[in-house]
Design a protein around this motif. Structure first.
Motif, PDB file in Angstrom:
ATOM      1  N   UNK A  63      75.729 -13.712   8.724  1.00  0.00           N
ATOM      2  CA  UNK A  63      74.529 -12.997   9.331  1.00  0.00           C
ATOM      3  C   UNK A  63      74.501 -11.398   9.065  1.00  0.00           C
ATOM      4  N   UNK A  64      75.522 -10.695   8.692  1.00  0.00           N
ATOM      5  CA  UNK A  64      75.622  -9.395   8.238  1.00  0.00           C
ATOM      6  C   UNK A  64      74.678  -9.200   6.765  1.00  0.00           C
ATOM      7  N   UNK A  65      74.930 -10.168   5.903  1.00  0.00           N
ATOM      8  CA  UNK A  65      74.222 -10.101   4.820  1.00  0.00           C
ATOM      9  C   UNK A  65      72.876 -10.182   4.900  1.00  0.00           C
ATOM     10  N   UNK A  66      72.368 -11.405   5.662  1.00  0.00           N
ATOM     11  CA  UNK A  66      71.090 -11.941   6.185  1.00  0.00           C
ATOM     12  C   UNK A  66      70.489 -10.462   6.644  1.00  0.00           C
ATOM     13  N   UNK A  67      71.074  -9.821   7.534  1.00  0.00           N
ATOM     14  CA  UNK A  67      70.483  -8.645   8.009  1.00  0.00           C
ATOM     15  C   UNK A  67      70.346  -7.617   7.203  1.00  0.00           C
ATOM     16  N   UNK A  68      71.119  -7.146   6.412  1.00  0.00           N
ATOM     17  CA  UNK A  68      71.215  -6.207   5.276  1.00  0.00           C
ATOM     18  C   UNK A  68      69.798  -6.475   4.255  1.00  0.00           C
ATOM     19  N   UNK A  69      70.095  -7.853   3.988  1.00  0.00           N
ATOM     20  CA  UNK A  69      68.556  -8.301   3.083  1.00  0.00           C
ATOM     21  C   UNK A  69      67.361  -8.135   3.997  1.00  0.00           C
ATOM     22  N   UNK A  70      67.379  -8.421   5.129  1.00  0.00           N
ATOM     23  CA  UNK A  70      66.123  -8.136   6.005  1.00  0.00           C
ATOM     24  C   UNK A  70      65.811  -6.893   6.098  1.00  0.00           C
ATOM     25  N   UNK A  71      66.685  -5.944   6.352  1.00  0.00           N
ATOM     26  CA  UNK A  71      66.343  -4.433   6.538  1.00  0.00           C
ATOM     27  C   UNK A  71      65.820  -4.185   5.180  1.00  0.00           C
ATOM     28  N   UNK A  72      66.529  -4.312   3.962  1.00  0.00           N
ATOM     29  CA  UNK A  72      66.041  -3.850   2.717  1.00  0.00           C
ATOM     30  C   UNK A  72      64.835  -4.307   2.525  1.00  0.00           C
ATOM     31  N   UNK A  73      64.446  -5.673   2.895  1.00  0.00           N
ATOM     32  CA  UNK A  73      62.939  -6.430   2.388  1.00  0.00           C
ATOM     33  C   UNK A  73      61.945  -5.449   3.392  1.00  0.00           C
ATOM     34  N   UNK A  74      62.349  -5.393   4.534  1.00  0.00           N
ATOM     35  CA  UNK A  74      61.390  -4.567   5.704  1.00  0.00           C
ATOM     36  C   UNK A  74      61.153  -3.484   5.065  1.00  0.00           C
ATOM     37  N   UNK A  75      62.313  -2.362   4.677  1.00  0.00           N
ATOM     38  CA  UNK A  75      61.809  -1.179   4.077  1.00  0.00           C
ATOM     39  C   UNK A  75      60.975  -1.227   2.680  1.00  0.00           C
ATOM     40  N   UNK A  76      61.122  -2.208   1.962  1.00  0.00           N
ATOM     41  CA  UNK A  76      60.398  -2.397   0.644  1.00  0.00           C
ATOM     42  C   UNK A  76      59.014  -2.767   1.038  1.00  0.00           C
ATOM     43  N   UNK A  77      59.013  -3.570   2.050  1.00  0.00           N
ATOM     44  CA  UNK A  77      57.491  -4.095   2.500  1.00  0.00           C
ATOM     45  C   UNK A  77      56.737  -2.973   3.059  1.00  0.00           C
ATOM     46  N   UNK A  78      57.358  -2.054   3.881  1.00  0.00           N
ATOM     47  CA  UNK A  78      56.721  -0.883   4.720  1.00  0.00           C
ATOM     48  C   UNK A  78      56.267   0.103   3.583  1.00  0.00           C
ATOM     49  N   UNK A  79      57.171   0.458   2.606  1.00  0.00           N
ATOM     50  CA  UNK A  79      56.879   1.426   1.793  1.00  0.00           C
ATOM     51  C   UNK A  79      55.605   1.095   0.636  1.00  0.00           C
ATOM     52  N   UNK A  80      55.521  -0.467   0.558  1.00  0.00           N
ATOM     53  CA  UNK A  80      54.778  -0.927  -0.205  1.00  0.00           C
ATOM     54  C   UNK A  80      53.323  -0.759   0.479  1.00  0.00           C
ATOM     55  N   UNK A  81      53.276  -0.919   1.828  1.00  0.00           N
ATOM     56  CA  UNK A  81      52.071  -0.684   2.615  1.00  0.00           C
ATOM     57  C   UNK A  81      51.522   0.422   3.058  1.00  0.00           C
ATOM     58  N   UNK A  82      52.549   1.376   2.826  1.00  0.00           N
ATOM     59  CA  UNK A  82      52.131   2.641   2.996  1.00  0.00           C
ATOM     60  C   UNK A  82      51.195   3.450   2.239  1.00  0.00           C
ATOM     61  N   UNK A  83      50.470   4.335   2.786  1.00  0.00           N
ATOM     62  CA  UNK A  83      49.297   4.909   2.051  1.00  0.00           C
ATOM     63  C   UNK A  83      49.762   5.921   0.955  1.00  0.00           C
ATOM     64  N   UNK A  84      49.342   6.033  -0.110  1.00  0.00           N
ATOM     65  CA  UNK A  84      49.804   7.076  -1.219  1.00  0.00           C
ATOM     66  C   UNK A  84      50.100   8.224  -0.633  1.00  0.00           C
ATOM     67  N   UNK A  85      51.104   8.983  -1.316  1.00  0.00           N
ATOM     68  CA  UNK A  85      51.421  10.763  -1.251  1.00  0.00           C
ATOM     69  C   UNK A  85      50.827  11.370  -2.143  1.00  0.00           C
ATOM     70  N   UNK A  86      51.116  12.558  -1.787  1.00  0.00           N
ATOM     71  CA  UNK A  86      50.760  13.599  -3.025  1.00  0.00           C
ATOM     72  C   UNK A  86      51.417  13.423  -4.308  1.00  0.00           C
ATOM     73  N   UNK A  87      52.633  12.847  -4.154  1.00  0.00           N
ATOM     74  CA  UNK A  87      53.426  12.674  -5.248  1.00  0.00           C
ATOM     75  C   UNK A  87      53.134  11.333  -6.243  1.00  0.00           C
ATOM     76  N   UNK A  88      52.216  10.489  -5.605  1.00  0.00           N
ATOM     77  CA  UNK A  88      51.836   9.280  -6.431  1.00  0.00           C
ATOM     78  C   UNK A  88      50.914   9.446  -7.294  1.00  0.00           C
TER      79      UNK A  88
END
Length: 88
Positions: A63-88
């Motif tokens: 459960x701990x490993x799956x939770x960590x994987x899920x948090x990492x996946x969620x963060x990756x998905x969220x950063x992928x869907x965010x609008x571009x910033x000035x640094x991009x």
């Protein structure tokens, strides 16, 4: 971390005969199993002696490993869907 420690110790635990054959050092009298740690044994159990503890720790680790994987996946998905910033 505690679940990882428990699962690793169960998988590394040796019976008195196994310990003597593998490490050429007997377990202390009265111990049913032990884990070699830096040249000395830690008192532990075999899976057959405490199956509920082993499987509970295995579920907790999974459960701990799956939770960590899920948090990492969620963060990756969220950063992928965010609008571009000035640094991009």
């Amino acid at each position: 971390m505690p679940c990882f420690y428990i699962v690793v110790n169960f998988t590394a635990a040796a019976s008195p005969a196994e310990a003597l054959a593998k490490y050429d050092k007997p377990l202390p009298a009265g111990w049913t199993a032990g884990v070699m740690n830096h040249g000395e044994y830690i008192r532990w159990w075999l899976i057959d002696e405490r199956p509920l503890l082993f499987y509970s720790a295995l579920v907790g680790l999974s459960v701990s490993v799956l939770w960590l994987w899920g948090v990492g996946f969620w963060a990756w998905k969220r950063s992928r869907n965010s609008p571009p910033t000035l640094h991009d």
